[in-house]
Design a protein around this motif. Structure first.
Motif, PDB file in Angstrom:
ATOM      1  N   LEU A  44       0.841  -1.196   0.000  1.00 10.12           N
ATOM      2  CA  LEU A  44       0.000   0.000   0.000  1.00 10.12           C
ATOM      3  C   LEU A  44       0.876   1.245   0.000  1.00 10.12           C
ATOM      4  N   ALA A  45       0.521   2.205  -0.842  1.00  9.85           N
ATOM      5  CA  ALA A  45       1.143   3.528  -0.837  1.00  9.85           C
ATOM      6  C   ALA A  45       0.018   4.549  -0.816  1.00  9.85           C
ATOM      7  N   VAL A  46      -0.055   5.335   0.252  1.00  4.95           N
ATOM      8  CA  VAL A  46      -1.148   6.298   0.397  1.00  4.95           C
ATOM      9  C   VAL A  46      -0.592   7.640   0.862  1.00  4.95           C
ATOM     10  N   LYS A  47      -1.364   8.668   0.559  1.00  8.76           N
ATOM     11  CA  LYS A  47      -1.049   9.998   1.042  1.00  8.76           C
ATOM     12  C   LYS A  47      -2.303  10.579   1.676  1.00  8.76           C
ATOM     13  N   PHE A  48      -2.145  11.172   2.851  1.00 12.24           N
ATOM     14  CA  PHE A  48      -3.237  11.849   3.531  1.00 12.24           C
ATOM     15  C   PHE A  48      -2.949  13.343   3.578  1.00 12.24           C
ATOM     16  N   ASP A  49      -3.951  14.155   3.250  1.00 13.09           N
ATOM     17  CA  ASP A  49      -3.774  15.597   3.395  1.00 13.09           C
ATOM     18  C   ASP A  49      -4.130  15.991   4.833  1.00 13.09           C
ATOM     19  N   PRO A  50      -3.881  17.243   5.242  1.00 14.92           N
ATOM     20  CA  PRO A  50      -4.116  17.631   6.638  1.00 14.92           C
ATOM     21  C   PRO A  50      -5.569  17.495   7.088  1.00 14.92           C
ATOM     22  N   GLN A  51      -6.515  17.409   6.152  1.00 15.44           N
ATOM     23  CA  GLN A  51      -7.920  17.217   6.502  1.00 15.44           C
ATOM     24  C   GLN A  51      -8.299  15.742   6.607  1.00 15.44           C
ATOM     25  N   GLY A  52      -7.317  14.852   6.407  1.00 15.65           N
ATOM     26  CA  GLY A  52      -7.562  13.429   6.530  1.00 15.65           C
ATOM     27  C   GLY A  52      -8.033  12.757   5.261  1.00 15.65           C
ATOM     28  N   ARG A  53      -8.081  13.484   4.143  1.00 16.22           N
ATOM     29  CA  ARG A  53      -8.491  12.870   2.874  1.00 16.22           C
ATOM     30  C   ARG A  53      -7.356  12.022   2.323  1.00 16.22           C
ATOM     31  N   MET A  54      -7.717  10.840   1.839  1.00 15.18           N
ATOM     32  CA  MET A  54      -6.719   9.856   1.414  1.00 15.18           C
ATOM     33  C   MET A  54      -6.627   9.766  -0.099  1.00 15.18           C
ATOM     34  N   GLU A  55      -5.411   9.623  -0.586  1.00 12.41           N
ATOM     35  CA  GLU A  55      -5.141   9.388  -2.005  1.00 12.41           C
ATOM     36  C   GLU A  55      -4.210   8.190  -2.120  1.00 12.41           C
ATOM     37  N   VAL A  56      -4.622   7.183  -2.873  1.00 15.06           N
ATOM     38  CA  VAL A  56      -3.769   6.026  -3.126  1.00 15.06           C
ATOM     39  C   VAL A  56      -2.897   6.332  -4.336  1.00 15.06           C
ATOM     40  N   PHE A  57      -1.610   6.015  -4.261  1.00 13.03           N
ATOM     41  CA  PHE A  57      -0.743   6.219  -5.419  1.00 13.03           C
ATOM     42  C   PHE A  57       0.057   4.949  -5.686  1.00 13.03           C
ATOM     43  N   ALA A  58       0.552   4.830  -6.901  1.00  8.61           N
ATOM     44  CA  ALA A  58       1.317   3.649  -7.288  1.00  8.61           C
ATOM     45  C   ALA A  58       2.661   3.653  -6.558  1.00  8.61           C
ATOM     46  N   PRO A  59       3.000   2.565  -5.858  1.00  7.33           N
ATOM     47  CA  PRO A  59       4.282   2.538  -5.157  1.00  7.33           C
ATOM     48  C   PRO A  59       5.437   2.657  -6.143  1.00  7.33           C
ATOM     49  N   PRO A  60       6.401   3.530  -5.865  1.00  7.77           N
ATOM     50  CA  PRO A  60       7.585   3.604  -6.730  1.00  7.77           C
ATOM     51  C   PRO A  60       8.442   2.357  -6.545  1.00  7.77           C
TER      52      PRO A  60
END
Length: 301
Positions: A207-223
């Motif tokens: 799993l590779a994910v990014k959360f913004d300061p509001q807690g919204r999640m974005e999944v991205f392709a693992p490098p």
């Protein structure tokens, strides 16, 4: 509720704004790395509340310190907003997690006392099942947070970007997984988290994910995976990175575990990662089990 033979832990880490200090705190019910809990499970069904601990690791140029005293059920109490293990306590005041520490370091005895406050920018509601049986879970409670450290022993005052999550399971961790690599890093507009685990059946959780300061999640392709130098105990380390990754500092170097600070690149942005490598095959080895009490003493109350 933590099931018999199961576990739950709450994990906090932070790096100071000046990059000179770091801290991790883990509060365990059913301490997954406890040799005493492992021994109790070998005899039959074991009570996780009889094996609780607060692990504190402090990193600084003047020298770090480590605490992980295991305590029995009689020294543990829980409410909806608090968790007390011996003389230390975690509590939620509605806006922040307050951790009041009063522990003794090992192997060189010394007091570790004071307060650590974790102030999330948002609380997420996203849980992840780590295996197909659904008996191991991960909850990134507050991927983006500010951590304020005010310790009296050792005397430390700093703040920095931090992180707060929870793992839990109904079965021993080593039954579900053979190893994993995990890392998190503060970015310009949030936090990136990389989670890679190899399950006992040979399948993987990636799993590779990014959360913004509001807690919204974005999944991205693992490098691609970038190898890192093995530890002195030959624990394998690697990290996902867009390009070359660099090992900045090894914080913990144990026979089955390593915690490191790593410089990498994610989503086109340089990032400093708090990184861990765990080998549960090594953890199960009898010689490693025999070594653990030196870092994990058990109190009677």
């Amino acid at each position: 509720m933590v099931h018999p033979n199961g576990y739950a832990w709450w994990y906090i880490d932070a790096l100071s704004d000046d990059g000179q200090n770091g801290i991790t705190i883990i509060a365990f019910i059913g301490s997954v790395f406890s040799p005493y809990y492992a021994r109790a499970r070998r005899k039959g069904v074991a009570d996780p509340l009889n094996h609780c601990a607060v692990n504190v690791a402090i990193y600084r140029k003047q020298g770090g310190c480590w605490t992980m005293t295991e305590r029995p059920r009689v020294a543990v109490s829980r409410t909806a907003n608090s968790f007390t293990i011996g003389p230390s306590r975690l509590s939620w005041d509605g806006k922040s997690l307050i951790i009041r520490l009063n522990e003794i370091s090992v192997p060189i005895p010394g007091r570790v006392s004071g307060t650590v406050r974790v102030v999330p920018t948002a609380i997420t509601r996203k849980y992840f099942s780590l295996n197909e049986d659904g008996n191991h879970w991960w909850w990134p409670i507050a991927p983006c947070a500010r951590v304020q450290v005010a310790l009296d022993h050792p005397h430390l005052r700093w703040q920095g970007d931090g992180y707060f999550d929870m793992n839990s399971g109904d079965d021993p961790l080593e039954q579900g997984f053979s190893d994993w690599q995990w890392s998190r890093g503060a970015m310009q507009d949030g936090t990136a988290i990389l989670y890679e685990a190899r399950r006992r059946d040979g399948s993987r959780f990636d799993l590779a994910v990014k959360f913004d300061p509001q807690g919204r999640m974005e999944v991205f392709a693992p490098p691609p995976a970038a190898p890192l130098k093995r530890t002195g105990w030959k624990v394998v380390r690697s990290v996902r990175s867009d390009g070359e990754a660099r090992l900045v500092r090894t914080l913990e170097n144990a026979p089955f575990y390593a915690r490191s600070v790593v410089s990498a690149k994610l989503l086109g942005e340089p990032v400093t990662l708090m990184h861990e490598s765990l080998s549960l095959d090594r953890f199960k080895m009898p010689i490693v089990q025999a070594m653990l009490p030196f870092r994990m003493p058990r109190a009677r109350k």
